[in-house]
Structures are given as structure tokens and as C-alpha cells.
Design a protein around this motif. Structure first.
Motif, mmCIF file in Angstrom:
data_model
loop_
_atom_site.group_PDB
_atom_site.id
_atom_site.type_symbol
_atom_site.label_atom_id
_atom_site.label_comp_id
_atom_site.label_asym_id
_atom_site.label_seq_id
_atom_site.Cartn_x
_atom_site.Cartn_y
_atom_site.Cartn_z
ATOM 1 N N VAL A 78 89.957 -21.853 -30.737
ATOM 2 C CA VAL A 78 88.916 -21.330 -31.248
ATOM 3 C C VAL A 78 89.365 -20.900 -32.774
ATOM 4 C CG1 VAL A 78 87.747 -18.923 -31.397
ATOM 5 C CG2 VAL A 78 88.020 -20.147 -29.331
ATOM 6 N N ARG A 79 90.455 -20.477 -32.931
ATOM 7 C CA ARG A 79 90.921 -20.207 -34.439
ATOM 8 C C ARG A 79 90.854 -21.463 -35.250
ATOM 9 N NH1 ARG A 79 96.686 -17.717 -34.615
ATOM 10 N NH2 ARG A 79 96.832 -19.221 -32.879
ATOM 11 N N GLU A 80 91.097 -22.605 -34.804
ATOM 12 C CA GLU A 80 91.209 -23.818 -35.600
ATOM 13 C C GLU A 80 89.510 -24.510 -35.993
ATOM 14 O OE1 GLU A 80 92.523 -27.156 -37.743
ATOM 15 O OE2 GLU A 80 93.422 -25.376 -36.842
ATOM 16 N N VAL A 81 88.712 -23.775 -34.906
ATOM 17 C CA VAL A 81 87.237 -24.085 -35.008
ATOM 18 C C VAL A 81 86.880 -23.330 -36.247
ATOM 19 C CG1 VAL A 81 84.830 -24.179 -34.281
ATOM 20 C CG2 VAL A 81 86.810 -25.291 -32.843
ATOM 21 N N ARG A 82 87.185 -22.056 -36.169
ATOM 22 C CA ARG A 82 86.698 -21.367 -37.349
ATOM 23 C C ARG A 82 87.227 -21.540 -38.714
ATOM 24 N NH1 ARG A 82 86.925 -15.032 -35.482
ATOM 25 N NH2 ARG A 82 85.107 -15.092 -37.214
ATOM 26 N N LYS A 83 88.604 -21.991 -38.592
ATOM 27 C CA LYS A 83 89.028 -22.462 -39.715
ATOM 28 C C LYS A 83 88.363 -23.630 -40.455
ATOM 29 C CE LYS A 83 93.220 -24.878 -40.139
ATOM 30 N NZ LYS A 83 94.382 -25.201 -39.917
ATOM 31 N N GLU A 84 87.977 -24.455 -39.596
ATOM 32 C CA GLU A 84 87.107 -25.642 -40.000
ATOM 33 C C GLU A 84 85.807 -25.528 -40.684
ATOM 34 O OE1 GLU A 84 88.042 -28.851 -40.786
ATOM 35 O OE2 GLU A 84 90.117 -28.004 -40.510
ATOM 36 N N LEU A 85 85.335 -24.030 -40.196
ATOM 37 C CA LEU A 85 83.974 -23.863 -40.150
ATOM 38 C C LEU A 85 84.160 -22.213 -40.652
ATOM 39 C CD1 LEU A 85 81.162 -24.933 -40.756
ATOM 40 C CD2 LEU A 85 80.704 -24.272 -38.180
ATOM 41 N N PRO A 86 84.349 -21.911 -41.846
ATOM 42 C CA PRO A 86 84.427 -20.550 -42.209
ATOM 43 C C PRO A 86 83.166 -19.861 -42.129
ATOM 44 C CG PRO A 86 85.464 -21.998 -44.230
ATOM 45 C CD PRO A 86 84.829 -22.994 -43.012
ATOM 46 N N GLY A 87 83.158 -18.844 -41.620
ATOM 47 C CA GLY A 87 81.960 -18.026 -41.477
ATOM 48 C C GLY A 87 81.264 -17.997 -39.985
ATOM 49 N N LEU A 88 81.871 -19.181 -39.384
ATOM 50 C CA LEU A 88 81.452 -18.994 -37.869
ATOM 51 C C LEU A 88 81.865 -18.132 -37.048
ATOM 52 C CD1 LEU A 88 80.182 -20.987 -35.666
ATOM 53 C CD2 LEU A 88 82.265 -21.814 -35.325
ATOM 54 N N SER A 89 80.801 -17.187 -36.402
ATOM 55 C CA SER A 89 81.232 -16.092 -35.696
ATOM 56 C C SER A 89 82.525 -16.522 -34.503
ATOM 57 C CB SER A 89 80.082 -15.647 -34.941
ATOM 58 O OG SER A 89 79.624 -16.500 -33.783
ATOM 59 N N LEU A 90 83.080 -15.407 -33.988
ATOM 60 C CA LEU A 90 84.028 -15.656 -32.878
ATOM 61 C C LEU A 90 83.116 -16.105 -31.560
ATOM 62 C CD1 LEU A 90 86.754 -15.383 -31.533
ATOM 63 C CD2 LEU A 90 86.204 -13.019 -31.274
ATOM 64 N N VAL A 91 82.019 -15.612 -31.385
ATOM 65 C CA VAL A 91 81.394 -15.783 -30.443
ATOM 66 C C VAL A 91 80.701 -17.487 -30.302
ATOM 67 C CG1 VAL A 91 78.882 -15.538 -29.204
ATOM 68 C CG2 VAL A 91 80.398 -13.631 -29.588
ATOM 69 N N GLY A 92 80.344 -17.798 -31.470
ATOM 70 C CA GLY A 92 80.004 -19.324 -31.581
ATOM 71 C C GLY A 92 81.243 -20.360 -31.390
ATOM 72 N N ALA A 93 82.240 -19.773 -32.053
ATOM 73 C CA ALA A 93 83.373 -20.706 -31.882
ATOM 74 C C ALA A 93 83.971 -20.799 -30.172
ATOM 75 C CB ALA A 93 84.395 -20.178 -32.644
ATOM 76 N N VAL A 94 83.774 -19.535 -29.587
ATOM 77 C CA VAL A 94 84.223 -19.518 -28.310
ATOM 78 C C VAL A 94 83.252 -20.667 -27.491
ATOM 79 C CG1 VAL A 94 84.306 -18.035 -26.240
ATOM 80 C CG2 VAL A 94 85.524 -17.578 -28.181
ATOM 81 N N ASP A 95 82.060 -20.408 -27.946
ATOM 82 C CA ASP A 95 81.061 -21.257 -27.081
ATOM 83 C C ASP A 95 81.100 -22.776 -27.300
ATOM 84 O OD1 ASP A 95 79.594 -18.904 -26.176
ATOM 85 O OD2 ASP A 95 77.970 -18.872 -27.469
ATOM 86 N N MET A 96 81.533 -23.040 -28.603
ATOM 87 C CA MET A 96 81.724 -24.458 -28.974
ATOM 88 C C MET A 96 82.931 -24.741 -28.272
ATOM 89 S SD MET A 96 80.592 -24.353 -32.884
ATOM 90 C CE MET A 96 81.119 -25.970 -33.412
ATOM 91 N N VAL A 97 84.004 -24.236 -28.336
ATOM 92 C CA VAL A 97 85.379 -24.540 -27.632
ATOM 93 C C VAL A 97 85.208 -24.705 -25.935
ATOM 94 C CG1 VAL A 97 87.496 -23.996 -26.936
ATOM 95 C CG2 VAL A 97 86.756 -23.968 -29.228
ATOM 96 N N ARG A 98 84.473 -23.848 -25.383
ATOM 97 C CA ARG A 98 84.071 -23.706 -24.032
ATOM 98 C C ARG A 98 83.318 -24.950 -23.441
ATOM 99 N NH1 ARG A 98 84.460 -17.443 -22.408
ATOM 100 N NH2 ARG A 98 86.582 -17.221 -22.658
#
Length: 107
Positions: A78-98
């Protein structure tokens, strides 16, 4: 305004239906020499329409590049996805990883 962070939203547009219909119509009136090429084009468009969700593909590629297994290290993923797409919400990143693990949907 006042320092509020803007959230990144991801919208993926995939409008292949019009293209597929146009190729199908062209097949109806095509000469014998054009049929094989149009049939090939239609197969390609059909495959593209049924391909993996671009958000899932992007997430998988980001994590593969970083060497992170999203099933074993979800928090790092989740942290890596948010690092690659700044501004992505925590919920959005968790959904994408899951989304990479269908068994994780109930968590």
C-alpha cells in the motif's frame, strides 16, 4: 485552500465497443481480400476488451518493480502504491492492493 490535500482519483476509460461494432459492420460488406485482416482486428479488440483491469495491471507492475509481494507484505505494498501515485487515498491504495488477492475482499 488552507492546506487541504487533494486526493487523486483514478478513472480508466475503456470504450472498445464502438470499435468492435465498426469492425463487425465492415466485415458484413468486406471483400474476400479484407476479411482475414478484419477478423484478426476483431479478435484483437475482443481480447483487449476482456483483458485485466488496467488499475490492477498497473498495481501489479508497480509492486513487481519494487519486489513487494502484496499478499505477504500488504502494508508495504500500500505504501509503495501511494508513493508511485501521490495523492491517492489510503482507502484507494488498499482497495487496489487487495484487488490483487480475491481472497482479501472480506477483510
Amino acid at each position: 485552500m488552507f492546506g487541504k490535500k487533494l486526493e487523486t482519483h483514478i478513472i480508466v476509460l475503456n470504450d472498445l465497443d464502438d470499435g468492435r461494432e465498426a469492425v463487425r459492420r465492415a466485415l458484413e460488406t468486406a471483400g474476400a481480400e479484407d476479411v482475414p485482416g478484419l477478423q484478426s482486428a476483431l479478435r484483437i479488440l475482443d481480447e483487449a476488451a476482456s483483458a485485466e483491469d488496467p488499475k490492477i495491471r498497473w498495481t501489479r507492475e508497480v509492486l513487481a518493480k519494487a519486489g513487494i509481494d502484496p499478499l505477504e507484505r500488504e502494508v508495504h505494498a500500500v505504501r509503495e502504491v501511494r508513493k508511485e501515485l501521490p495523492g491517492l487515498s489510503l482507502v484507494g491504495a488498499v482497495d487496489m492492493v487487495r484487488a490483487l488477492n480475491p481472497d482479501a475482499k472480506g477483510r
